[in-house]
Scaffold this active site. Structure first.
Site, PDB file in Angstrom:
ATOM      1  CB  THR A 243      89.548  -3.544 -30.039  1.00 33.80           C
ATOM      2  OG1 THR A 243      90.581  -4.362 -30.588  1.00 33.80           O
ATOM      3  CG2 THR A 243      88.230  -4.130 -30.501  1.00 33.80           C
TER       4      THR A 243
ATOM      5  CE1 TYR B 225      87.514  -7.642 -27.007  1.00 30.18           C
ATOM      6  CE2 TYR B 225      89.098  -7.486 -28.812  1.00 30.18           C
ATOM      7  CZ  TYR B 225      88.578  -7.006 -27.622  1.00 30.18           C
ATOM      8  OH  TYR B 225      89.112  -5.874 -27.060  1.00 30.18           O
TER       9      TYR B 225
END
Ligand code: UDP
Length: 350
Positions: A144, A168
């Site tokens: 990501t 995350y």
């Protein structure tokens, strides 16, 4: 001597048979799609199946949808249970693994980091452990742009410093670092794909985006258009951007799926393990996204300006030059209207 003469005489036949054998092995082997019942995994599963690959989808259905697994073989199992993973490798001839299974709510990762580290990090280690046990050495990882943290330059290239600002992003970065070590120590070959904002839906309308709870901008806007919500909140209008709202790089989910297939082919032809950004390279503000959705849906979508959402960088736009050059990736849905149109075609039927 006799054997050498035999090989010389039948060299061409042996080589042809080798090629045929390779094709047979290819047809027999399967791609393990971990998290293939989820949003991006299910789109990959469709596209890769269309290309003739055989897939096994492994998903615990905690967030995924069984009805999204319309291609390949489905196995319900949990990465937290190493025996579940072993049994799928023992039952099917897995040649490569694509790993989509992860929790993806940034805000939740701040409130409950353990949940994210156990699933996104520890469970990924379980998967890698079984891959090594079973000698499966090709891995495509869903990473990501959240691994970069607050950008220091735009567009973000793969060489941009990685200073994630939430658990995350930190968990995804940890896995990237493990992959680098595993590559050196165990020759595990990987492509780590750093997505920008995945959006849109299958252009045939067979699958789409459906999260519970929904936190993503485009589905929330389309909920308003479909009359399921009264309004969409604009998180912050005082950013240092032309209209004051955050700018993101939206990339169509089918284009993401294509990039995974190209990454697999790249590894199959001996490409070096590497990291690739996947985005369109165009930024759109929250207000621009809402405006485009109004045009596509012909609905008056009510938007309410509210406070900033913690942890949102003002601008995230990526350079995907490397994926375009090395993987020969070319996004087809490079226009925000097209992305929202496919999303709306799916969404309005729900
Ligand atoms: N956003 C917003 N209202 C919402 C949801 C999101 O204004 O209800 C904004 C958010 O602040 C960000 C952009 O839309 O700037 C995209 O957010 P999303 O959650 O879709 O993806 P993220 O960028 O967090 O991965």
């Amino acid at each position: 001597m006799i054997l050498r003469r035999f090989i010389k005489k039948y060299k061409n036949t042996i080589n042809q048979s080798k090629d045929k054998l390779k094709i047979i092995i290819k047809e027999f082997n399967m791609i393990l799609v971990v998290g293939g019942a989820g949003y991006i995994g299910s789109h990959l599963n469709k596209e890769i199946s269309k290309k003739g690959y055989k897939t096994v989808v492994f998903d615990n259905l905690s967030y995924g949808h069984e009805e999204f697994v319309k291609w390949g073989t489905f196995v319900q199992g949990d990465l937290g249970n190493i025996q579940d993973i072993r049994s799928v490798f023992e039952k099917y001839p897995i040649e490569a693994v694509m790993h989509f299974a992860a929790f993806t709510y940034v805000g939740e990762s701040v409130e409950d980091p353990q949940k994210y580290y156990l699933n996104n990090v520890k469970n990924t280690l379980n998967l890698l452990q079984v891959m090594l046990e079973k000698n499966v050495k090709q891995f495509i990882f869903s990473s990501t742009c959240a691994t970069y943290g607050n950008p220091v330059e735009i567009p973000i290239t793969e060489n941009h410093p990685q200073n994630p600002i939430n658990p995350y992003g930190r968990g995804k970065l940890m896995v990237e670092q493990f992959l680098n070590d595993y590559n050196k120590a165990y020759r595990l070959e990987y492509a780590s794909l750093r997505y920008f904002n995945a959006a849109g839906a299958d252009p045939d309308g067979e699958i789409g985006e459906s999260h519970n709870p929904e936190t993503h901008l485009i589905p929330l806007i389309l909920d308003v258009a479909a009359g399921k919500r009264d309004d969409v909140k604009i998180f912050g209008t005082d950013y240092n951007t032309p209209d004051g709202t955050c700018i993101r790089d939206y990339i169509h989910v089918t284009d993401l799926a294509d990039a995974h297939i190209l990454a697999l082919k790249y590894l199959e032809r001996g490409g070096k393990s590497d990291f690739f950004n996947l985005g369109n390279g165009n930024g759109f503000s929250v207000k621009e996204v809402i405006e485009t959705a109004r045009e596509i849906t012909c609905k008056n979508i009510k938007a309410v300006e509210t406070e900033r959402r913690p942890g949102d960088p003002p601008i995230l736009v990526g350079s995907s030059l490397k994926a375009r050059e090395v993987l020969k990736w070319k996004p087809k849905y490079d226009d925000l209207s097209k992305i929202i149109e496919t999303a709306w075609n799916w969404h309005k039927r729900l």
